[in-house]
Design a protein around this motif. Structure first.
Motif, PDB file in Angstrom:
ATOM      1  N   PRO A 140       6.659  -8.381  11.864  1.00 10.45           N
ATOM      2  CA  PRO A 140       5.461  -8.796  10.930  1.00 10.45           C
ATOM      3  C   PRO A 140       5.377  -7.669   9.966  1.00 10.45           C
ATOM      4  CG  PRO A 140       4.530  -8.236  13.103  1.00 10.45           C
ATOM      5  CD  PRO A 140       5.769  -8.370  13.308  1.00 10.45           C
ATOM      6  N   ALA A 141       5.132  -7.942   8.711  1.00 11.61           N
ATOM      7  CA  ALA A 141       5.014  -7.280   7.516  1.00 11.61           C
ATOM      8  C   ALA A 141       3.973  -6.012   7.743  1.00 11.61           C
ATOM      9  CB  ALA A 141       4.775  -7.716   6.172  1.00 11.61           C
ATOM     10  N   PRO A 142       4.084  -5.000   7.631  1.00 14.04           N
ATOM     11  CA  PRO A 142       2.894  -3.995   7.885  1.00 14.04           C
ATOM     12  C   PRO A 142       1.774  -4.288   7.029  1.00 14.04           C
ATOM     13  CG  PRO A 142       4.592  -2.824   6.909  1.00 14.04           C
ATOM     14  CD  PRO A 142       5.068  -4.201   7.175  1.00 14.04           C
ATOM     15  N   LYS A 143       0.552  -4.362   7.295  1.00 14.90           N
ATOM     16  CA  LYS A 143      -0.681  -4.854   6.647  1.00 14.90           C
ATOM     17  C   LYS A 143      -1.281  -3.596   6.071  1.00 14.90           C
ATOM     18  CE  LYS A 143      -2.166  -8.606   9.639  1.00 14.90           C
ATOM     19  NZ  LYS A 143      -3.218  -9.247  10.428  1.00 14.90           N
ATOM     20  N   ALA A 144      -1.802  -3.794   4.756  1.00 16.66           N
ATOM     21  CA  ALA A 144      -2.589  -2.789   4.242  1.00 16.66           C
ATOM     22  C   ALA A 144      -3.825  -2.208   5.098  1.00 16.66           C
ATOM     23  CB  ALA A 144      -3.213  -3.142   2.828  1.00 16.66           C
ATOM     24  N   SER A 145      -4.093  -1.093   4.877  1.00 17.02           N
ATOM     25  CA  SER A 145      -4.996  -0.812   5.667  1.00 17.02           C
ATOM     26  C   SER A 145      -6.276  -1.738   5.985  1.00 17.02           C
ATOM     27  CB  SER A 145      -5.732   0.831   5.571  1.00 17.02           C
ATOM     28  OG  SER A 145      -6.465   0.617   4.177  1.00 17.02           O
ATOM     29  N   SER A 146      -6.634  -2.109   7.045  1.00 14.97           N
ATOM     30  CA  SER A 146      -7.794  -3.173   7.164  1.00 14.97           C
ATOM     31  C   SER A 146      -8.947  -2.502   7.291  1.00 14.97           C
ATOM     32  CB  SER A 146      -7.490  -3.946   8.601  1.00 14.97           C
ATOM     33  OG  SER A 146      -7.686  -2.719   9.792  1.00 14.97           O
TER      34      SER A 146
END
Length: 83
Positions: free
Chosen positions: A15-21
């Motif tokens: 999975p693509a790394p998410k921006a800081s949640s």
């Protein structure tokens, strides 16, 4: 019964790394400015009523209430971004 040919499944991509949640915290000055605007707006309206229109800006007349509410509303709108 004959078995069907198995198909090779494509390799699953990670999975693509998410921006800081977690949102970044507000700067130190944010909370004092927010509450300060709400209090200044309230004081503006109170001074207008107590002085019977002589203060804070006599030329505005009833517009002083709009100015007071405007200042306070900016403070209240800042609460929507408060973390």
């Amino acid at each position: 019964m004959p078995e069907s040919k198995s198909r090779k499944k494509p390799a699953a991509a990670p999975p693509a790394p998410k921006a800081s949640s977690t949102p970044k915290p507000n700067p130190v000055w944010y909370k004092p400015v927010m509450f300060g605007l709400m209090i200044i707006g309230l004081l503006w309206i109170i001074v207008f009523y107590i002085s019977q229109g002589a203060f804070p800006v006599p030329a505005l007349g009833g517009g002083n209430i709009l100015v007071g509410f405007g200042i306070a509303i900016v403070g209240f709108l800042m609460t929507t971004r408060w973390r």
